[in-house]
Design a protein around this motif. Sequence first.
Motif, mmCIF file in Angstrom:
data_model
loop_
_atom_site.group_PDB
_atom_site.id
_atom_site.type_symbol
_atom_site.label_atom_id
_atom_site.label_comp_id
_atom_site.label_asym_id
_atom_site.label_seq_id
_atom_site.Cartn_x
_atom_site.Cartn_y
_atom_site.Cartn_z
ATOM 1 N N GLN A 8 1.052 -1.066 -0.345
ATOM 2 C CA GLN A 8 -0.097 0.144 0.354
ATOM 3 C C GLN A 8 0.464 1.024 0.168
ATOM 4 O OE1 GLN A 8 -2.920 1.934 3.064
ATOM 5 N NE2 GLN A 8 -3.388 0.129 2.508
ATOM 6 N N ALA A 9 2.107 1.231 0.263
ATOM 7 C CA ALA A 9 2.500 2.368 0.712
ATOM 8 C C ALA A 9 3.703 2.811 -0.363
ATOM 9 C CB ALA A 9 4.185 2.057 1.757
ATOM 10 N N TYR A 10 4.041 1.544 -1.043
ATOM 11 C CA TYR A 10 4.255 1.448 -1.924
ATOM 12 C C TYR A 10 4.012 2.518 -3.554
ATOM 13 C CZ TYR A 10 6.494 -0.687 -6.610
ATOM 14 O OH TYR A 10 6.926 -0.556 -8.148
ATOM 15 N N GLY A 11 2.016 1.841 -3.697
ATOM 16 C CA GLY A 11 1.926 2.073 -4.693
ATOM 17 C C GLY A 11 1.727 4.155 -4.445
ATOM 18 N N GLN A 29 11.308 10.626 3.287
ATOM 19 C CA GLN A 29 11.466 10.185 3.951
ATOM 20 C C GLN A 29 10.794 9.126 4.600
ATOM 21 O OE1 GLN A 29 11.298 14.890 4.742
ATOM 22 N NE2 GLN A 29 13.432 14.099 5.437
ATOM 23 N N GLU A 30 10.888 8.446 5.709
ATOM 24 C CA GLU A 30 10.269 7.353 6.605
ATOM 25 C C GLU A 30 9.682 8.250 6.967
ATOM 26 O OE1 GLU A 30 12.726 4.214 7.792
ATOM 27 O OE2 GLU A 30 13.728 3.899 6.730
ATOM 28 N N MET A 39 0.990 5.288 8.530
ATOM 29 C CA MET A 39 1.442 3.696 9.172
ATOM 30 C C MET A 39 2.509 4.245 10.020
ATOM 31 S SD MET A 39 1.633 2.412 5.169
ATOM 32 C CE MET A 39 0.520 2.547 4.155
ATOM 33 N N SER A 40 3.411 3.095 10.031
ATOM 34 C CA SER A 40 4.599 2.912 10.991
ATOM 35 C C SER A 40 5.593 3.405 9.885
ATOM 36 C CB SER A 40 4.777 1.311 11.950
ATOM 37 O OG SER A 40 5.154 0.671 10.457
ATOM 38 N N ARG A 41 7.102 2.994 10.460
ATOM 39 C CA ARG A 41 8.521 3.473 9.775
ATOM 40 C C ARG A 41 8.188 1.797 8.669
ATOM 41 N NH1 ARG A 41 13.153 6.612 11.655
ATOM 42 N NH2 ARG A 41 11.969 8.852 12.539
ATOM 43 N N VAL A 44 6.586 1.615 5.464
ATOM 44 C CA VAL A 44 7.760 2.464 4.510
ATOM 45 C C VAL A 44 8.816 1.978 3.688
ATOM 46 C CG1 VAL A 44 8.096 5.080 4.469
ATOM 47 C CG2 VAL A 44 5.855 4.732 5.303
ATOM 48 N N ARG A 45 9.759 2.259 5.299
ATOM 49 C CA ARG A 45 10.799 1.534 4.496
ATOM 50 C C ARG A 45 11.064 0.572 3.677
ATOM 51 N NH1 ARG A 45 12.961 -0.709 9.197
ATOM 52 N NH2 ARG A 45 12.692 1.828 10.486
ATOM 53 N N GLU A 46 9.867 -0.712 3.094
ATOM 54 C CA GLU A 46 9.679 -1.355 3.237
ATOM 55 C C GLU A 46 9.740 -0.997 1.584
ATOM 56 O OE1 GLU A 46 11.726 -4.773 3.283
ATOM 57 O OE2 GLU A 46 11.624 -4.558 4.867
#
Length: 214
Positions: A8-11, A29-30, A39-41, A44-46
């Motif tokens: 979801q974060a990637y999209g 920036q995460e 979301m948590s970091r 987002v990091r992934e």
Amino acid sequence: MNKPLAKQAYGKIIEMILAGVLKPGDLLQEAKLGDEFAMSRTPVREAIKRIEAEGLAIQEGRFLKVRTLTIPEVEEIFFMRQQLESYCARHATGIPTAILDDLESRVLTLRRQGPGEEDEQRSIDDDLHYSLARAAGNQMMVRAIGDLRRRTCMFDHTQVPARFIVSCQEHFDILQALRAGNGERAGLLMGEHIAHARDAVLQRLSTPSPRSPR
């Protein structure tokens, strides 16, 4: 790692890049993105790692910054894919029947059921293209094709939805040509398939999505 959240974060990040909300040179920036997405970091990091692997982010010192695909880059990537993958399809007539059966069944199921929430569309796309490349027997080509495909794989059914059903049919037709032992037709169809994908990506880049709220 929560894979659905990372996807979801990637999209969301891809949408922001393509919409121009995240511009070339902007920092990824995460913490800031995590707050924006609630979301948590970790997911987002992934997502950022995946985006970096696909060439849409570059490391500058301690910072990871956005970069975008240019029109000339897209044209060069698809030109190289067209040359390499058409060759592989022409020379993949020795591909085992069991692999053809599996790919055909998955393509037909995907076409009937739609892309769904998982990455089955991407998985089938990868497996089909890599299976044909491996069947051609040139490992350097397999690696080169993999690198080229990673650079445009963000343009999936979520970014170019009109390609979904058409792409399924094109994949099916390529498999049918190989099943008939007609390498020349398979190569021709693969070349057309990649040209159509290129055109869809170029059109997507020329008509950015609405700007996402910050």
